[in-house]
Design a protein around this motif. Structure first.
Motif, PDB file in Angstrom:
ATOM      1  N   ARG A  25       0.830  -1.201   0.000  1.00 52.35           N
ATOM      2  CA  ARG A  25       0.000   0.000   0.000  1.00 52.35           C
ATOM      3  C   ARG A  25       0.872   1.262   0.000  1.00 52.35           C
ATOM      4  O   ARG A  25       0.531   2.266  -0.633  1.00 52.35           O
ATOM      5  N   ARG A  26       2.011   1.180   0.695  1.00 59.47           N
ATOM      6  CA  ARG A  26       2.915   2.322   0.711  1.00 59.47           C
ATOM      7  C   ARG A  26       3.473   2.586  -0.687  1.00 59.47           C
ATOM      8  O   ARG A  26       3.550   3.738  -1.129  1.00 59.47           O
ATOM      9  N   ARG A  27       3.849   1.533  -1.398  1.00 53.47           N
ATOM     10  CA  ARG A  27       4.361   1.714  -2.760  1.00 53.47           C
ATOM     11  C   ARG A  27       3.286   2.296  -3.675  1.00 53.47           C
ATOM     12  O   ARG A  27       3.563   3.167  -4.502  1.00 53.47           O
ATOM     13  N   LEU A  28       2.057   1.810  -3.530  1.00 57.73           N
ATOM     14  CA  LEU A  28       0.964   2.359  -4.340  1.00 57.73           C
ATOM     15  C   LEU A  28       0.774   3.846  -4.052  1.00 57.73           C
ATOM     16  O   LEU A  28       0.559   4.646  -4.969  1.00 57.73           O
ATOM     17  N   SER A  44       7.977   5.283 -10.757  1.00 55.10           N
ATOM     18  CA  SER A  44       6.750   4.507 -10.556  1.00 55.10           C
ATOM     19  C   SER A  44       6.758   3.208 -11.355  1.00 55.10           C
ATOM     20  O   SER A  44       6.203   2.196 -10.918  1.00 55.10           O
ATOM     21  N   ALA A  45       7.382   3.216 -12.522  1.00 54.58           N
ATOM     22  CA  ALA A  45       7.527   1.969 -13.279  1.00 54.58           C
ATOM     23  C   ALA A  45       8.374   0.973 -12.498  1.00 54.58           C
ATOM     24  O   ALA A  45       8.106  -0.241 -12.510  1.00 54.58           O
ATOM     25  N   GLU A  46       9.389   1.466 -11.792  1.00 52.74           N
ATOM     26  CA  GLU A  46      10.218   0.594 -10.952  1.00 52.74           C
ATOM     27  C   GLU A  46       9.399   0.036  -9.796  1.00 52.74           C
ATOM     28  O   GLU A  46       9.506  -1.159  -9.458  1.00 52.74           O
ATOM     29  N   ASP A  47       8.552   0.855  -9.179  1.00 54.50           N
ATOM     30  CA  ASP A  47       7.675   0.348  -8.127  1.00 54.50           C
ATOM     31  C   ASP A  47       6.713  -0.701  -8.673  1.00 54.50           C
ATOM     32  O   ASP A  47       6.445  -1.725  -8.024  1.00 54.50           O
ATOM     33  N   ALA A  48       6.175  -0.460  -9.857  1.00 54.56           N
ATOM     34  CA  ALA A  48       5.284  -1.443 -10.480  1.00 54.56           C
ATOM     35  C   ALA A  48       6.012  -2.764 -10.687  1.00 54.56           C
ATOM     36  O   ALA A  48       5.452  -3.846 -10.455  1.00 54.56           O
TER      37      ALA A  48
END
Length: 398
Positions: free
Chosen positions: A284-287, A332-336
């Motif tokens: 949830r934190r990454r989102l 954000s692509a890296e988080d995805a």
């Protein structure tokens, strides 16, 4: 993205819904085939995307004269389903800039209505292999021969090179290294000596950035865009006022797609015990981080476009829009990727495509360090020439 924004009018919302509907029904279904074909030029997107080529062209030439914020909305919505389709659209909107800004009345009468209705697609050709974007040292030359210009040289990383009907080419007509030594010339794609050399890229499948080779190409002097010596101005006007914001919009759409597919993955598709991956606090934190970056990126792009449409000097905001959208989109692509785990490496997984596509936003119009350089130049030289102000002046005059 939020459904409302203080920057958007009812017309912008209507345009967004129109583009969203077409993107979802006509472009998104093509993406698997575009991906399976790898690096290629997707000509079948021309009739779909052509209806938005005239967003910045004046109504007197058959365009919509809708402004840069409308263009940003349209390119973002297309890029939300396909970064490649968004890149195709923005590259030829950029290619129209020299004719819009500097073209003679006759040149505008001949070409702008055809661009606006999607029957003619332009490109802009400035970058070279040996000198990159160091304009004043370019090798491509043009010499006068009777009533013609004869062009020799090659341009690299030309968006839509293989798709375009006309190319706006910046060449050296004077002494190397001098500001007035460059000239912009319109070159029809079917002229003798014009050749496209394919240079496949690692992402944005369907969009091509190829080499444009010009070997003794003859064009009439009437094809000069603006005046002899205007080449640097033509290139910088297009790159600063059109190019930065165009690329920010493509990155913004890819960024939105990254968040959308990741939300679906963690909340609906990836089960964990009696719930889903979204139940994990770190997930949830990454989102949340992805969302906060996306909101910052949207604000950066919309604010720059709003200032541009309202005639405010805003070069720094244009550099910032490209910088923020590139950096935040990549992050954000890296988080995805982290949240998709090994699935992010699977061919056909949207996350794998997003990771490839977002990486190609960095270099065009200069990587991050170039944007930082120009922002610093603007800060330290308040009287620095503002291309956005010159654009506004030209619009008022028109």
């Amino acid at each position: 993205m939020p459904a409302t924004s203080p920057y958007l009018t009812d017309d912008h919302h209507s345009l967004r819904e129109q583009v969203k509907s077409i993107a979802d029904t006509e472009i998104a279904p093509r993406v698997p085939d575009m991906e399976s074909r790898g690096p290629h030029t997707d000509r079948e997107l021309r009739p779909i995307l052509g209806q938005w080529l005239g967003l910045l062209i004046g109504s007197e030439w058959g365009g919509k004269d809708a402004g840069h914020l409308a263009k940003t909305v349209a390119v973002t919505e297309v890029s939300r389903v396909s970064g490649a389709a968004g890149a195709i659209l923005q590259a030829s909107i950029l290619g129209s800039a020299p004719v819009i800004e500097y073209g003679s009345a006759e040149m505008r009468r001949r070409w702008l209505p055809a661009i606006a209705d999607g029957s003619v697609w332009p490109s802009i050709a400035v970058t070279e292999a040996r000198h990159g974007s160091h304009l004043l040292d370019m090798d491509t030359t043009a010499r006068l021969d009777g009533g013609d210009l004869v062009i020799d040289g090659a341009k690299e990383f030309i968006g839509n090179a293989d798709l375009a009907d006309i190319h706006c080419v910046v060449v050296r007509t004077g002494e190397r290294g001098t500001k007035r030594g460059l000239t912009a010339v319109l070159v029809e794609a079917d002229r003798n000596g014009v050749d496209i050399v394919r240079q496949p890229a690692s992402g944005l499948y369907g969009f091509s950035v190829d080499r444009l080779r010009l070997d003794g190409v003859r064009v009439p002097e009437a094809n000069i865009i603006g005046e002899v010596g205007d080449g640097q101005d033509v290139a910088l006007m297009a790159s600063v006022v059109y190019g930065r914001l165009n690329l920010a919009a493509v990155a913004l759409g890819i960024h939105q797609q990254a968040l959308d597919v990741t939300i679906t993955w963690v909340s609906e598709e990836r089960e964990r015990y009696n719930g889903h991956l979204a139940d994990v606090k770190m997930v949830r934190r990454r989102l949340a981080k992805m969302s906060f970056r996306l909101m910052q990126a949207e604000l950066a792009a919309y604010h720059a476009a709003y200032l541009l449409d309202h005639g405010e000097p805003c070069d720094r905001w244009l550099y910032n829009a490209k910088l923020v959208n590139n950096r935040h989109g990549v992050a954000s692509a890296e988080d995805a990727k982290q949240l998709h785990g090994g699935h992010a490496t699977r061919i056909g997984n949207p996350c794998e495509r997003i990771l490839r596509d977002i990486q190609l936003i960095n270099a065009p119009a200069g990587p991050d360090d170039i944007q930082l350089k120009y922002i610093a130049d603007d800060l330290l030289s308040p009287a620095r020439h503002q291309w956005s102000a010159q654009h506004a002046s030209r619009r008022r005059a028109a």
